[in-house]
Design an enzyme around this catalytic site. Structure first.
Site, mmCIF file in Angstrom:
data_model
loop_
_atom_site.group_PDB
_atom_site.id
_atom_site.type_symbol
_atom_site.label_atom_id
_atom_site.label_comp_id
_atom_site.label_asym_id
_atom_site.label_seq_id
_atom_site.Cartn_x
_atom_site.Cartn_y
_atom_site.Cartn_z
ATOM 1 N N CYS A 95 13.568 10.496 6.495
ATOM 2 C CA CYS A 95 13.466 10.183 8.211
ATOM 3 C C CYS A 95 14.853 10.252 8.752
ATOM 4 C CB CYS A 95 13.005 8.376 7.854
ATOM 5 S SG CYS A 95 13.999 7.782 6.673
ATOM 6 N N LYS A 140 0.866 -1.157 0.085
ATOM 7 C CA LYS A 140 0.022 -0.121 -0.126
ATOM 8 C C LYS A 140 0.755 1.186 -0.047
ATOM 9 C CE LYS A 140 -1.899 2.972 3.251
ATOM 10 N NZ LYS A 140 -1.788 3.852 2.675
HETATM 11 P P1 NAD Z 1 2.446 7.602 8.357
HETATM 12 O O1 NAD Z 1 3.048 6.787 9.477
HETATM 13 O O2 NAD Z 1 1.505 8.691 8.633
HETATM 14 O O3 NAD Z 1 2.037 6.742 7.178
HETATM 15 C C1 NAD Z 1 2.741 5.904 6.736
HETATM 16 C C2 NAD Z 1 1.854 4.897 6.066
HETATM 17 O O4 NAD Z 1 1.049 4.075 6.932
HETATM 18 C C3 NAD Z 1 0.895 5.446 4.952
HETATM 19 O O5 NAD Z 1 1.115 4.316 3.811
HETATM 20 C C4 NAD Z 1 -0.202 5.679 5.579
HETATM 21 O O6 NAD Z 1 -1.353 5.422 4.746
HETATM 22 C C5 NAD Z 1 -0.316 4.269 6.539
HETATM 23 N N1 NAD Z 1 -1.175 4.471 7.712
HETATM 24 C C6 NAD Z 1 -1.439 5.681 8.138
HETATM 25 N N2 NAD Z 1 -2.127 5.206 9.275
HETATM 26 C C7 NAD Z 1 -2.363 4.131 9.611
HETATM 27 C C8 NAD Z 1 -3.017 3.263 10.269
HETATM 28 N N3 NAD Z 1 -3.702 3.652 11.325
HETATM 29 N N4 NAD Z 1 -3.019 1.960 10.326
HETATM 30 C C9 NAD Z 1 -2.133 1.485 9.181
HETATM 31 N N5 NAD Z 1 -1.533 2.145 8.302
HETATM 32 C C10 NAD Z 1 -1.402 3.417 8.362
HETATM 33 O O7 NAD Z 1 3.950 8.290 8.044
HETATM 34 P P2 NAD Z 1 4.095 9.425 6.646
HETATM 35 O O8 NAD Z 1 3.619 10.660 7.049
HETATM 36 O O9 NAD Z 1 3.598 8.928 5.419
HETATM 37 O O10 NAD Z 1 5.813 9.426 6.502
HETATM 38 C C11 NAD Z 1 6.406 10.050 7.315
HETATM 39 C C12 NAD Z 1 7.178 9.124 8.386
HETATM 40 O O11 NAD Z 1 7.701 8.209 7.846
HETATM 41 C C13 NAD Z 1 8.032 10.105 9.141
HETATM 42 O O12 NAD Z 1 7.907 9.615 10.613
HETATM 43 C C14 NAD Z 1 9.538 9.296 8.799
HETATM 44 O O13 NAD Z 1 10.335 9.513 9.572
HETATM 45 C C15 NAD Z 1 9.153 7.935 8.382
HETATM 46 N N6 NAD Z 1 9.939 7.362 7.550
HETATM 47 C C16 NAD Z 1 10.765 6.658 8.084
HETATM 48 C C17 NAD Z 1 11.831 5.913 7.189
HETATM 49 C C18 NAD Z 1 12.747 4.886 7.497
HETATM 50 O O14 NAD Z 1 13.453 4.234 6.781
HETATM 51 N N7 NAD Z 1 13.036 4.906 8.746
HETATM 52 C C19 NAD Z 1 11.869 6.162 5.675
HETATM 53 C C20 NAD Z 1 10.944 7.081 5.196
HETATM 54 C C21 NAD Z 1 9.944 8.042 6.294
#
Ligand code: NAD
Length: 505
Positions: free
Chosen positions: A305, A194
């Protein structure tokens, strides 16, 4: 090769009209509407205007996708294919991604607000490189024979987990997908993935190219839609064996609940960060340090991130370094992501922009001083632009030093002693990445060991490359590492086969 692919802005605009976007889910080798027929709007962050509508999946679509992935896993159409054949298909896929880098980069730029120079020149080549790297490993992964007693043979082999669920963020939509798909497919799994709902478009085209390259139906399935429905359904699905999540720490925590409440599926978490960049008093070339510092925090609009969002600098060098950073920022134009000169495009959404501006207000209220940036710009475009913002006089207890902002905001904190620098660096719930700058080899090695982070760059901001694992300590995640051969461990089960040899007749 990539530089020549980056189109001048006039050509990009002409190409935009020719783009044929894929907007339906990809399940069992074909594009489909959502079971409920719903669609949602995806918008261009640089204009705030709609691009198109995308199928809005729900739990019923996840069921259909998982059933397809399960059939593909169970009949071995992928896992039992000759490793050489799997390798060739994945390499053909990587080649197709590379030859479509310009089209895919354009899609990514309009959907995610990322500069075209980055999407065409970095994201797509890196996406292809990731798939190719794992593809090349497919027929080079060996098992082991254990030193078991005479009269026995014990083999330790790796088997695919089965059906992998992947839920990814919007900051590097294509690359984050490849970081999951590359190792999961190389080790013989099938996948239901997803994308973030703000950035579905590049992945839908990329998986279509996968089919063209020869990926059997059902091996990669994409369900588009919101996290709260599609993401949760993946997290809770009883027939998914392993879920790989990249995103915020808050949502990552939920995946542990989903697994605990369902089938105890394996959970792999790559989460947020508040990474330190430590600059010691002995550094001489502040221009080069400033250039690295800027990349660490402002690349991808700070929506990264591993962004080095805390600059921990020796008191004696702070003023000079701040000056060097300000000069460096002259070469970081903010603007239309389609313009090849742009280095900082638009933030992903209005909500994200408001969140970033909210933190900038909090920083001011906490007593930090804005050195540069600090407010929305280019409002007339309708897009979500915030320029590089640097806060001086930050202390590590302020919210702007503790919470992940995920935007172009740098917090500058002073230190006097090495011990103090390490203590500040480690005083965070996160532990994803760190960088440090010194000419003293002893300090470099000592501090690199003492900093609690999964990736430490010395005299450079770096996440490593495909050969090195990427993943965090503490609340930046656990359960495995993306990239490198370490990524294969997280998508495989270890099987012991113990053979008792019959004695000679
Ligand atoms: P997010 O956690 O809001 O969303 C990530 C994914 O989870 C999306 O596909 C979203 O639709 C889904 N999601 C949201 N709510 C959910 C729920 N209740 N249940 C299941 N899935 C759900 O993060 P974001 O805003 O898309 O991305 C930013 C975050 O990602 C930052 O915290 C960043 O640090 C992190 N990130 C980490 C890495 C890494 O490799 N460590 C890489 C890129 C981004």
């Amino acid at each position: 090769m990539t530089e020549t692919l980056i189109p001048p802005i006039e050509e990009s605009l002409a190409d935009l009209d020719r783009l044929d976007l894929r907007t339906r889910m990809f399940i069992d080798g074909e594009f489909r509407d959502a079971a409920g027929g719903d669609r949602f709007v995806t918008e261009n962050p640089a204009t705030g205007r709609p691009i198109t509508e995308v199928a809005e999946g729900g739990p019923a679509d996840v069921d259909i996708a998982v059933a397809a992935a399960r059939r593909a896993a169970d009949d071995g159409r992928w896992s039992r294919l000759d490793p050489g054949a799997r390798k060739r298909i994945l390499i053909a896929w990587a080649d197709l991604i590379e030859t479509h880098a310009r089209e895919l980069g354009l899609i990514e730029t309009i959907d995610a607000g990322k500069p075209i120079t980055d999407t065409v020149g970095l994201d797509m080549p890196e996406t292809a490189a990731c798939i190719r790297w794992h593809a090349e490993a497919v027929d080079k992964l060996y098992g082991q024979v254990a030193p078991s007693p005479e009269g026995t043979i014990a083999t330790i082999t790796r088997e695919p987990c089965g059906v992998v669920g992947a839920v990814i963020p919007w900051n590097y939509p294509a690359q984050m997908a490849a970081w999951k798909l590359g190792p999961a497919l190389a080790t013989g799994n099938t996948v239901v993935i997803k994308p973030a709902s703000t950035t579905s478009l590049s992945l839908l085209r990329i998986v279509e190219l996968g089919s063209e390259a020869g990926l059997p139906d059902g091996v990669v399935n994409v369900v588009t839609g919101p996290g709260g429905t599609v993401g949760e359904a993946i997290g809770r699905h009883p027939d998914i064996d392993c879920v790989a999540f990249t995103g915020s720490t808050e949502v990552g925590r939920r995946f542990l609940h989903y697994a605990a409440d369902s089938n105890l599926k394996r959970v792999l978490l790559e989460l947020g960060g508040k990474s330190p960049q430590i600059v010691f008093g002995d550094v001489s070339d502040l221009g080069s340090v400033a250039a690295n510092v800027a990349v660490a925090i402002f690349w991808n609009m700070g929506e990264n991130c591993s962004a080095g969002s805390r600059l921990i600098v020796h008191r004696s060098r702070k003023a000079a370094l701040l000056e060097a950073i300000e000069s460096e920022l002259a070469s970081w134009p903010v603007g239309d992501p389609l313009d090849p000169a742009t280095r900082i495009g638009a933030l992903i959404s209005k909500d994200q922009m408001e969140r970033v501006l909210g933190y900038i207000d909090i920083g001011r209220q906490e007593g930090a001083r804005v050195v540069t940036g600090g407010s929305r710009i280019l409002e007339e475009t309708g897009g979500w632009f915030v320029p590089p913002t640097v806060f001086d006089r930050v202390t590590n207890d302020m919210r702007i030093a503790r919470e992940e902002i995920f935007g172009p905001v740098l917090s500058v904190i002073e230190f006097d002693t090495e011990a103090e620098a390490v203590a500040i660096a480690n005083d965070t719930p996160y532990g994803l990445a760190a960088s440090l700058y010194t000419h003293d080899l002893d300090v470099a090695h000592r501090v690199a060991r003492e900093v609690r982070a999964g990736v430490v760059g010395i005299n450079a901001y770096s996440e490593g490359d495909m050969t090195t694992p990427f993943g965090g300590y503490k609340q930046s995640g656990f359960g495995g590492h993306d990239k490198s051969v370490h990524a294969h461990d997280q998508y495989t089960e270890t099987k012991t086969i113990w053979i008792q040899l019959r004695p000679p007749a």
